[in-house]
Motif scaffolding. Structure first.
Motif, PDB file in Angstrom:
ATOM      1  N   ARG A  47       0.810  -1.223   0.000  1.00 37.18           N
ATOM      2  CA  ARG A  47       0.000   0.000   0.000  1.00 37.18           C
ATOM      3  C   ARG A  47       0.841   1.270   0.000  1.00 37.18           C
ATOM      4  NH1 ARG A  47      -5.814  -0.710   0.876  1.00 37.18           N
ATOM      5  NH2 ARG A  47      -6.030  -2.951   0.863  1.00 37.18           N
ATOM      6  N   GLN A  48       2.087   1.203   0.425  1.00 35.84           N
ATOM      7  CA  GLN A  48       2.986   2.360   0.507  1.00 35.84           C
ATOM      8  C   GLN A  48       4.279   2.025  -0.222  1.00 35.84           C
ATOM      9  OE1 GLN A  48       2.075   5.216   2.257  1.00 35.84           O
ATOM     10  NE2 GLN A  48       0.119   4.252   2.749  1.00 35.84           N
ATOM     11  N   ALA A  49       4.904   3.035  -0.809  1.00 34.72           N
ATOM     12  CA  ALA A  49       6.193   2.821  -1.465  1.00 34.72           C
ATOM     13  C   ALA A  49       7.082   4.037  -1.207  1.00 34.72           C
ATOM     14  CB  ALA A  49       6.021   2.613  -2.955  1.00 34.72           C
ATOM     15  N   ASN A  50       8.276   3.776  -0.693  1.00 37.83           N
ATOM     16  CA  ASN A  50       9.273   4.822  -0.528  1.00 37.83           C
ATOM     17  C   ASN A  50      10.168   4.810  -1.756  1.00 37.83           C
ATOM     18  OD1 ASN A  50       8.504   5.754   2.050  1.00 37.83           O
ATOM     19  ND2 ASN A  50       9.507   3.991   2.977  1.00 37.83           N
ATOM     20  N   VAL A  51      10.275   5.955  -2.397  1.00 34.74           N
ATOM     21  CA  VAL A  51      11.058   6.075  -3.626  1.00 34.74           C
ATOM     22  C   VAL A  51      12.204   7.043  -3.348  1.00 34.74           C
ATOM     23  CG1 VAL A  51      10.990   6.696  -6.064  1.00 34.74           C
ATOM     24  CG2 VAL A  51       8.955   5.756  -4.977  1.00 34.74           C
ATOM     25  N   THR A  52      13.447   6.570  -3.496  1.00 39.28           N
ATOM     26  CA  THR A  52      14.593   7.465  -3.318  1.00 39.28           C
ATOM     27  C   THR A  52      15.065   7.908  -4.685  1.00 39.28           C
ATOM     28  OG1 THR A  52      16.124   5.611  -3.229  1.00 39.28           O
ATOM     29  CG2 THR A  52      15.331   6.452  -1.135  1.00 39.28           C
ATOM     30  N   VAL A  53      15.377   9.199  -4.771  1.00 39.01           N
ATOM     31  CA  VAL A  53      15.815   9.791  -6.028  1.00 39.01           C
ATOM     32  C   VAL A  53      17.109  10.559  -5.805  1.00 39.01           C
ATOM     33  CG1 VAL A  53      13.503   9.963  -7.030  1.00 39.01           C
ATOM     34  CG2 VAL A  53      14.368  11.827  -5.650  1.00 39.01           C
ATOM     35  N   SER A  54      17.914  10.631  -6.848  1.00 37.07           N
ATOM     36  CA  SER A  54      19.151  11.408  -6.759  1.00 37.07           C
ATOM     37  C   SER A  54      19.212  12.356  -7.947  1.00 37.07           C
ATOM     38  CB  SER A  54      20.378  10.489  -6.733  1.00 37.07           C
ATOM     39  OG  SER A  54      20.504   9.822  -7.962  1.00 37.07           O
ATOM     40  N   LEU A  55      20.080  13.347  -7.805  1.00 43.46           N
ATOM     41  CA  LEU A  55      20.217  14.371  -8.823  1.00 43.46           C
ATOM     42  C   LEU A  55      21.614  14.943  -8.738  1.00 43.46           C
ATOM     43  CD1 LEU A  55      18.705  16.270 -10.901  1.00 43.46           C
ATOM     44  CD2 LEU A  55      18.285  17.766  -8.966  1.00 43.46           C
ATOM     45  N   LEU A  56      22.264  15.089  -9.870  1.00 49.11           N
ATOM     46  CA  LEU A  56      23.551  15.750  -9.879  1.00 49.11           C
ATOM     47  C   LEU A  56      23.303  17.243  -9.751  1.00 49.11           C
ATOM     48  CD1 LEU A  56      25.365  13.836 -12.754  1.00 49.11           C
ATOM     49  CD2 LEU A  56      25.687  13.567 -10.304  1.00 49.11           C
ATOM     50  N   GLY A  57      23.909  17.833  -8.757  1.00 54.80           N
ATOM     51  CA  GLY A  57      23.704  19.250  -8.526  1.00 54.80           C
ATOM     52  C   GLY A  57      23.690  19.530  -7.037  1.00 54.80           C
ATOM     53  N   PRO A  58      23.429  20.770  -6.684  1.00 54.17           N
ATOM     54  CA  PRO A  58      23.443  21.146  -5.262  1.00 54.17           C
ATOM     55  C   PRO A  58      22.282  20.523  -4.472  1.00 54.17           C
ATOM     56  CG  PRO A  58      22.851  23.022  -6.641  1.00 54.17           C
ATOM     57  CD  PRO A  58      23.197  21.896  -7.562  1.00 54.17           C
ATOM     58  N   ASP A  59      22.450  20.509  -3.150  1.00 55.30           N
ATOM     59  CA  ASP A  59      21.441  19.911  -2.271  1.00 55.30           C
ATOM     60  C   ASP A  59      20.099  20.613  -2.365  1.00 55.30           C
ATOM     61  OD1 ASP A  59      23.113  17.950  -1.334  1.00 55.30           O
ATOM     62  OD2 ASP A  59      23.775  19.102   0.407  1.00 55.30           O
ATOM     63  N   ASP A  60      20.097  21.936  -2.503  1.00 54.02           N
ATOM     64  CA  ASP A  60      18.823  22.652  -2.571  1.00 54.02           C
ATOM     65  C   ASP A  60      18.057  22.301  -3.851  1.00 54.02           C
ATOM     66  OD1 ASP A  60      20.791  23.958  -4.036  1.00 54.02           O
ATOM     67  OD2 ASP A  60      19.912  25.944  -3.738  1.00 54.02           O
ATOM     68  N   PHE A  88      -3.958  -2.826  -5.896  1.00 53.52           N
ATOM     69  CA  PHE A  88      -3.714  -1.641  -5.083  1.00 53.52           C
ATOM     70  C   PHE A  88      -2.451  -0.966  -5.594  1.00 53.52           C
ATOM     71  CE2 PHE A  88      -5.741  -4.624  -2.098  1.00 53.52           C
ATOM     72  CZ  PHE A  88      -6.900  -3.910  -1.847  1.00 53.52           C
ATOM     73  N   VAL A  89      -2.576   0.260  -6.040  1.00 53.54           N
ATOM     74  CA  VAL A  89      -1.401   1.016  -6.458  1.00 53.54           C
ATOM     75  C   VAL A  89      -0.879   1.720  -5.211  1.00 53.54           C
ATOM     76  CG1 VAL A  89      -0.537   2.839  -7.957  1.00 53.54           C
ATOM     77  CG2 VAL A  89      -2.360   1.333  -8.746  1.00 53.54           C
ATOM     78  N   PRO A  90       0.392   1.527  -4.864  1.00 54.12           N
ATOM     79  CA  PRO A  90       0.896   2.085  -3.614  1.00 54.12           C
ATOM     80  C   PRO A  90       0.977   3.612  -3.628  1.00 54.12           C
ATOM     81  CG  PRO A  90       2.667   1.030  -4.849  1.00 54.12           C
ATOM     82  CD  PRO A  90       1.396   0.748  -5.572  1.00 54.12           C
ATOM     83  N   GLN A  91       0.780   4.194  -2.445  1.00 54.35           N
ATOM     84  CA  GLN A  91       1.020   5.623  -2.250  1.00 54.35           C
ATOM     85  C   GLN A  91       2.513   5.860  -2.395  1.00 54.35           C
ATOM     86  OE1 GLN A  91      -0.963   8.280  -1.471  1.00 54.35           O
ATOM     87  NE2 GLN A  91      -2.856   7.096  -1.544  1.00 54.35           N
ATOM     88  N   LEU A  92       2.908   6.900  -3.110  1.00 54.55           N
ATOM     89  CA  LEU A  92       4.318   7.165  -3.365  1.00 54.55           C
ATOM     90  C   LEU A  92       4.830   8.250  -2.426  1.00 54.55           C
ATOM     91  CD1 LEU A  92       4.126   7.228  -7.258  1.00 54.55           C
ATOM     92  CD2 LEU A  92       4.848   5.321  -5.803  1.00 54.55           C
ATOM     93  N   HIS A  93       5.962   7.977  -1.807  1.00 61.67           N
ATOM     94  CA  HIS A  93       6.628   8.941  -0.921  1.00 61.67           C
ATOM     95  C   HIS A  93       8.063   9.097  -1.421  1.00 61.67           C
ATOM     96  CE1 HIS A  93       3.234   8.552   1.807  1.00 61.67           C
ATOM     97  NE2 HIS A  93       3.363   7.238   1.700  1.00 61.67           N
ATOM     98  N   PHE A  94       8.378  10.263  -1.970  1.00 61.09           N
ATOM     99  CA  PHE A  94       9.698  10.497  -2.535  1.00 61.09           C
ATOM    100  C   PHE A  94      10.632  11.055  -1.470  1.00 61.09           C
ATOM    101  CE2 PHE A  94       6.895  10.467  -6.154  1.00 61.09           C
ATOM    102  CZ  PHE A  94       7.613   9.733  -7.081  1.00 61.09           C
ATOM    103  N   LYS A  95      11.869  10.543  -1.475  1.00 65.54           N
ATOM    104  CA  LYS A  95      12.888  10.977  -0.518  1.00 65.54           C
ATOM    105  C   LYS A  95      14.206  11.156  -1.258  1.00 65.54           C
ATOM    106  CE  LYS A  95      10.544   8.599   3.028  1.00 65.54           C
ATOM    107  NZ  LYS A  95      10.374   8.109   4.259  1.00 65.54           N
ATOM    108  N   PRO A  96      15.033  12.100  -0.805  1.00 63.52           N
ATOM    109  CA  PRO A  96      16.330  12.288  -1.476  1.00 63.52           C
ATOM    110  C   PRO A  96      17.299  11.166  -1.122  1.00 63.52           C
ATOM    111  CG  PRO A  96      16.124  13.808   0.362  1.00 63.52           C
ATOM    112  CD  PRO A  96      14.804  13.091   0.235  1.00 63.52           C
ATOM    113  N   ASP A  97      18.086  10.752  -2.093  1.00 61.25           N
ATOM    114  CA  ASP A  97      19.122   9.745  -1.877  1.00 61.25           C
ATOM    115  C   ASP A  97      20.434  10.482  -1.632  1.00 61.25           C
ATOM    116  OD1 ASP A  97      20.698   7.533  -1.742  1.00 61.25           O
ATOM    117  OD2 ASP A  97      20.465   6.936  -3.830  1.00 61.25           O
TER     118      ASP A  97
END
Length: 132
Positions: A47-60, A88-97
């Motif tokens: 029912r829930q999914a934690n998704v970690t994402v990254s990005l090249l660039g500054p923290d902000d 059931f499609v899980p609720q998505l929660h995005f977090k920084p990696d």
């Protein structure tokens, strides 16, 4: 003996692929350009999914991208429901990696310590006496 590929692991990979495609093709927010979905962790009840994402660039910039993705989570969830056909499609929660950033920071500290140690060690003269 447990199964080699349980459903949760397969679903994690499948959601990661679909989210990458949806983010790249469906979202037009300029804050998410260049974002990479690194991991997806679906809860055991799916029912829930934690998704970690990254990005090249500054923290902000990464924080702004995560905020934009959390704002667009409903649209992404709908896209997952259409493409994956889950009960059931899980609720998505995005977090920084931050693992890559922390790894770079620690490597930089180590490099700095090594160069400082080398600067404090007196240069040893090379001797011409070579054993034959």
């Amino acid at each position: 003996m447990p199964r080699e590929y349980p459903r949760k692991l397969r679903l994690n990979v499948q959601i990661q692929r679909e989210l990458t495609s949806l983010i790249r093709h469906e979202l037009t927010d300029p804050r998410i350009v260049g974002i990479t979905v690194t991991t997806v962790d679906v809860a055991p009840d799916m029912r829930q999914a934690n998704v970690t994402v990254s990005l090249l660039g500054p923290d902000d910039q990464l924080k702004a991208a995560v905020k934009a993705l959390n704002h667009a989570a409903g649209k992404l969830r709908h896209g997952l429901g259409v493409n994956l056909r889950l009960r059931f499609v899980p609720q998505l929660h995005f977090k920084p990696d931050v693992a890559l950033r922390e790894g770079d920071r620690i490597a930089q500290i180590i490099r700095k310590a090594v160069t400082e140690d080398r600067a404090h060690i007196p240069a040893q003269p090379e001797s011409d006496d070579k054993p034959e």
